[in-house]
Design a protein around this motif. Structure first.
Motif, PDB file in Angstrom:
ATOM      1  N   SER A   7       0.813  -1.217   0.000  1.00 21.60           N
ATOM      2  CA  SER A   7       0.000   0.000   0.000  1.00 21.60           C
ATOM      3  C   SER A   7       0.846   1.268   0.000  1.00 21.60           C
ATOM      4  O   SER A   7       0.411   2.300  -0.518  1.00 21.60           O
ATOM      5  CB  SER A   7      -0.935   0.018   1.216  1.00 21.60           C
ATOM      6  OG  SER A   7      -0.232   0.320   2.423  1.00 21.60           O
ATOM      7  N   GLN A   8       2.046   1.178   0.557  1.00 20.82           N
ATOM      8  CA  GLN A   8       2.841   2.399   0.692  1.00 20.82           C
ATOM      9  C   GLN A   8       3.385   2.885  -0.654  1.00 20.82           C
ATOM     10  O   GLN A   8       3.359   4.075  -0.958  1.00 20.82           O
ATOM     11  CB  GLN A   8       3.965   2.170   1.703  1.00 20.82           C
ATOM     12  CG  GLN A   8       3.451   1.891   3.103  1.00 20.82           C
ATOM     13  CD  GLN A   8       2.420   2.924   3.551  1.00 20.82           C
ATOM     14  OE1 GLN A   8       2.770   4.062   3.865  1.00 20.82           O
ATOM     15  NE2 GLN A   8       1.152   2.549   3.578  1.00 20.82           N
ATOM     16  N   SER A   9       3.868   1.973  -1.464  1.00 18.38           N
ATOM     17  CA  SER A   9       4.323   2.381  -2.800  1.00 18.38           C
ATOM     18  C   SER A   9       3.142   2.802  -3.656  1.00 18.38           C
ATOM     19  O   SER A   9       3.225   3.769  -4.430  1.00 18.38           O
ATOM     20  CB  SER A   9       5.098   1.241  -3.474  1.00 18.38           C
ATOM     21  OG  SER A   9       4.312   0.070  -3.558  1.00 18.38           O
ATOM     22  N   LEU A  10       2.013   2.101  -3.508  1.00 16.22           N
ATOM     23  CA  LEU A  10       0.839   2.421  -4.309  1.00 16.22           C
ATOM     24  C   LEU A  10       0.228   3.762  -3.905  1.00 16.22           C
ATOM     25  O   LEU A  10      -0.341   4.470  -4.743  1.00 16.22           O
ATOM     26  CB  LEU A  10      -0.203   1.297  -4.183  1.00 16.22           C
ATOM     27  CG  LEU A  10       0.194  -0.012  -4.872  1.00 16.22           C
ATOM     28  CD1 LEU A  10      -0.714  -1.157  -4.425  1.00 16.22           C
ATOM     29  CD2 LEU A  10       0.150   0.147  -6.389  1.00 16.22           C
ATOM     30  N   PHE A  11       0.333   4.117  -2.640  1.00 20.02           N
ATOM     31  CA  PHE A  11      -0.147   5.429  -2.189  1.00 20.02           C
ATOM     32  C   PHE A  11       0.575   6.534  -2.955  1.00 20.02           C
ATOM     33  O   PHE A  11      -0.053   7.440  -3.520  1.00 20.02           O
ATOM     34  CB  PHE A  11       0.093   5.585  -0.687  1.00 20.02           C
ATOM     35  CG  PHE A  11      -0.348   6.907  -0.124  1.00 20.02           C
ATOM     36  CD1 PHE A  11      -1.558   7.017   0.531  1.00 20.02           C
ATOM     37  CD2 PHE A  11       0.446   8.049  -0.241  1.00 20.02           C
ATOM     38  CE1 PHE A  11      -1.975   8.238   1.070  1.00 20.02           C
ATOM     39  CE2 PHE A  11       0.040   9.267   0.286  1.00 20.02           C
ATOM     40  CZ  PHE A  11      -1.175   9.360   0.938  1.00 20.02           C
ATOM     41  N   THR A 135      -6.020  -0.561   0.361  1.00 19.69           N
ATOM     42  CA  THR A 135      -5.500   0.129   1.542  1.00 19.69           C
ATOM     43  C   THR A 135      -5.008   1.521   1.186  1.00 19.69           C
ATOM     44  O   THR A 135      -5.261   2.500   1.915  1.00 19.69           O
ATOM     45  CB  THR A 135      -4.358  -0.684   2.177  1.00 19.69           C
ATOM     46  OG1 THR A 135      -4.822  -2.002   2.486  1.00 19.69           O
ATOM     47  CG2 THR A 135      -3.844  -0.012   3.440  1.00 19.69           C
ATOM     48  N   ALA A 136      -4.296   1.632   0.076  1.00 17.08           N
ATOM     49  CA  ALA A 136      -3.781   2.937  -0.356  1.00 17.08           C
ATOM     50  C   ALA A 136      -4.919   3.921  -0.584  1.00 17.08           C
ATOM     51  O   ALA A 136      -4.827   5.100  -0.203  1.00 17.08           O
ATOM     52  CB  ALA A 136      -2.955   2.775  -1.625  1.00 17.08           C
ATOM     53  N   LYS A 178      -1.247  -6.858  15.028  1.00 13.56           N
ATOM     54  CA  LYS A 178      -1.284  -8.241  14.571  1.00 13.56           C
ATOM     55  C   LYS A 178      -1.799  -8.380  13.143  1.00 13.56           C
ATOM     56  O   LYS A 178      -1.611  -9.422  12.512  1.00 13.56           O
ATOM     57  CB  LYS A 178      -2.156  -9.079  15.513  1.00 13.56           C
ATOM     58  CG  LYS A 178      -1.552  -9.242  16.904  1.00 13.56           C
ATOM     59  CD  LYS A 178      -2.423 -10.151  17.765  1.00 13.56           C
ATOM     60  CE  LYS A 178      -1.789 -10.359  19.133  1.00 13.56           C
ATOM     61  NZ  LYS A 178      -2.616 -11.250  19.998  1.00 13.56           N
ATOM     62  N   SER A 179      -2.477  -7.349  12.648  1.00 11.35           N
ATOM     63  CA  SER A 179      -3.049  -7.428  11.306  1.00 11.35           C
ATOM     64  C   SER A 179      -3.207  -6.035  10.719  1.00 11.35           C
ATOM     65  O   SER A 179      -3.158  -5.025  11.440  1.00 11.35           O
ATOM     66  CB  SER A 179      -4.417  -8.118  11.341  1.00 11.35           C
ATOM     67  OG  SER A 179      -5.366  -7.306  12.022  1.00 11.35           O
ATOM     68  N   LEU A 180      -3.413  -5.995   9.412  1.00 12.77           N
ATOM     69  CA  LEU A 180      -3.698  -4.736   8.732  1.00 12.77           C
ATOM     70  C   LEU A 180      -4.993  -4.130   9.266  1.00 12.77           C
ATOM     71  O   LEU A 180      -5.073  -2.916   9.493  1.00 12.77           O
ATOM     72  CB  LEU A 180      -3.805  -4.978   7.226  1.00 12.77           C
ATOM     73  CG  LEU A 180      -4.298  -3.809   6.360  1.00 12.77           C
ATOM     74  CD1 LEU A 180      -3.386  -2.589   6.512  1.00 12.77           C
ATOM     75  CD2 LEU A 180      -4.373  -4.242   4.895  1.00 12.77           C
ATOM     76  N   ASP A 181      -6.004  -4.952   9.466  1.00 10.01           N
ATOM     77  CA  ASP A 181      -7.268  -4.448  10.003  1.00 10.01           C
ATOM     78  C   ASP A 181      -7.072  -3.779  11.361  1.00 10.01           C
ATOM     79  O   ASP A 181      -7.668  -2.728  11.639  1.00 10.01           O
ATOM     80  CB  ASP A 181      -8.279  -5.600  10.147  1.00 10.01           C
ATOM     81  CG  ASP A 181      -9.047  -5.866   8.860  1.00 10.01           C
ATOM     82  OD1 ASP A 181      -9.063  -4.979   7.985  1.00 10.01           O
ATOM     83  OD2 ASP A 181      -9.649  -6.944   8.738  1.00 10.01           O
ATOM     84  N   ALA A 182      -6.239  -4.387  12.212  1.00  9.29           N
ATOM     85  CA  ALA A 182      -6.005  -3.821  13.543  1.00  9.29           C
ATOM     86  C   ALA A 182      -5.327  -2.461  13.436  1.00  9.29           C
ATOM     87  O   ALA A 182      -5.674  -1.524  14.166  1.00  9.29           O
ATOM     88  CB  ALA A 182      -5.156  -4.781  14.373  1.00  9.29           C
ATOM     89  N   GLU A 190     -11.467   2.562  11.138  1.00  9.25           N
ATOM     90  CA  GLU A 190     -12.216   1.455  10.555  1.00  9.25           C
ATOM     91  C   GLU A 190     -11.280   0.452   9.904  1.00  9.25           C
ATOM     92  O   GLU A 190     -10.158   0.777   9.518  1.00  9.25           O
ATOM     93  CB  GLU A 190     -13.234   1.957   9.529  1.00  9.25           C
ATOM     94  CG  GLU A 190     -12.640   2.572   8.281  1.00  9.25           C
ATOM     95  CD  GLU A 190     -13.685   2.891   7.225  1.00  9.25           C
ATOM     96  OE1 GLU A 190     -14.725   2.211   7.172  1.00  9.25           O
ATOM     97  OE2 GLU A 190     -13.446   3.823   6.435  1.00  9.25           O
ATOM     98  N   LYS A 191     -11.743  -0.786   9.792  1.00  9.51           N
ATOM     99  CA  LYS A 191     -10.967  -1.838   9.153  1.00  9.51           C
ATOM    100  C   LYS A 191     -10.899  -1.592   7.641  1.00  9.51           C
ATOM    101  O   LYS A 191     -11.529  -0.671   7.122  1.00  9.51           O
ATOM    102  CB  LYS A 191     -11.593  -3.203   9.441  1.00  9.51           C
ATOM    103  CG  LYS A 191     -11.597  -3.593  10.909  1.00  9.51           C
ATOM    104  CD  LYS A 191     -12.276  -4.934  11.120  1.00  9.51           C
ATOM    105  CE  LYS A 191     -12.284  -5.312  12.590  1.00  9.51           C
ATOM    106  NZ  LYS A 191     -12.972  -6.621  12.821  1.00  9.51           N
ATOM    107  N   LEU A 192     -10.136  -2.425   6.972  1.00  5.23           N
ATOM    108  CA  LEU A 192     -10.015  -2.298   5.517  1.00  5.23           C
ATOM    109  C   LEU A 192     -11.396  -2.310   4.879  1.00  5.23           C
ATOM    110  O   LEU A 192     -12.201  -3.206   5.116  1.00  5.23           O
ATOM    111  CB  LEU A 192      -9.164  -3.444   4.954  1.00  5.23           C
ATOM    112  CG  LEU A 192      -8.961  -3.454   3.436  1.00  5.23           C
ATOM    113  CD1 LEU A 192      -8.210  -2.205   2.978  1.00  5.23           C
ATOM    114  CD2 LEU A 192      -8.209  -4.707   3.002  1.00  5.23           C
ATOM    115  N   ASN A 193     -11.650  -1.283   4.050  1.00  2.00           N
ATOM    116  CA  ASN A 193     -12.948  -1.147   3.402  1.00  2.00           C
ATOM    117  C   ASN A 193     -12.730  -0.869   1.916  1.00  2.00           C
ATOM    118  O   ASN A 193     -12.218   0.200   1.553  1.00  2.00           O
ATOM    119  CB  ASN A 193     -13.734   0.005   4.044  1.00  2.00           C
ATOM    120  CG  ASN A 193     -15.158   0.076   3.571  1.00  2.00           C
ATOM    121  OD1 ASN A 193     -15.498  -0.409   2.489  1.00  2.00           O
ATOM    122  ND2 ASN A 193     -16.020   0.695   4.367  1.00  2.00           N
ATOM    123  N   PRO A 194     -13.087  -1.811   1.046  1.00  2.00           N
ATOM    124  CA  PRO A 194     -12.811  -1.644  -0.383  1.00  2.00           C
ATOM    125  C   PRO A 194     -13.616  -0.545  -1.063  1.00  2.00           C
ATOM    126  O   PRO A 194     -13.346  -0.201  -2.206  1.00  2.00           O
ATOM    127  CB  PRO A 194     -13.168  -3.015  -0.968  1.00  2.00           C
ATOM    128  CG  PRO A 194     -14.164  -3.593  -0.007  1.00  2.00           C
ATOM    129  CD  PRO A 194     -13.731  -3.099   1.348  1.00  2.00           C
TER     130      PRO A 194
END
Length: 212
Positions: A7-11, A135-136, A178-182, A190-194
């Protein structure tokens, strides 16, 4: 999460480097560097965001790129589950490329053998590119909320505050979560939301191709 990593490069690539404000900033530099460069920022923006069908994943535009990922994930999932034999991958690949992108595959080197992932046993990595894209887009949405003049800063070539925002929200935490959602839930609420990725693509390319 490798989705966080991607996500960081894509951002920076998509939500900064492919944006209208970025090319309003960068185009004058191209015009200054090259005597025969007469294109406007709007024309450059349209060119770097042009959509076309592609054989090669890494050459695909951001609108069709997800289809390349979905194709690969479907194949590797079925191989792992025993639903698809390895010898049948080229046939499945070629059919999927035709069905999803209307592209005819001339050879396996430009088809199922084009990536390094499967030969290096990176099974299951492809979805992280799409997770990273979503994520980006979500991070960009919240970055715009926290930095209301983000577009103006990009147009002025001022990226430090955007980088600092990412440092505070993502980079500084390392392996804390522990996770991207966390991570997302704690840092942006909010958690990952497409939906943000879908909205980003819909709004951007509806405008670019004047679909309304």
């Amino acid at each position: 999460s490798m989705g966080t990593h991607e996500s960081q490069s894509l951002f920076w690539e998509r939500h900064v480097g492919l944006s209208k404000p970025f090319w309003r900033w960068a185009t004058p530099m191209l015009q200054e560097k090259y005597d025969d460069f007469s294109f406007s920022p709007e024309e450059v923006y349209g060119a770097v965001n042009a959509v076309s069908r592609s054989l090669i994943r890494v050459e695909a535009d951001e609108l069709t790129y997800p289809l390349h990922v979905i194709l690969r994930y479907g194949i590797e999932r079925d191989v792992i589950e025993g639903k698809l034999a390895v010898k049948d991958i080229p046939k499945r690949w070629n059919k999927s490329m035709k069905d999803m992108l209307d592209v005819d595959v001339p050879s396996d080197s430009k088809g199922c053998l084009q990536d390094v992932h499967w030969p290096s046993l990176a099974i299951g990595y492809f979805p992280t590119y799409l997770i990273g894209s979503a994520t980006a887009a979500q991070l960009s949405h919240y970055c715009h909320k926290d930095i209301p003049d983000m577009d103006e800063k990009i147009e002025a070539g001022e990226f430090a505050e955007i980088k600092e925002w990412l440092t505070q929200k993502v980079h500084s935490h390392g392996k804390r979560y522990k996770s991207l959602d966390a991570l997302l839930e704690d840092q942006i609420g909010e958690k990952l939301n497409p939906k943000y990725f879908i909205e980003y693509l819909t709004e951007k390319y509806t405008d670019l191709y004047m679909c309304e």
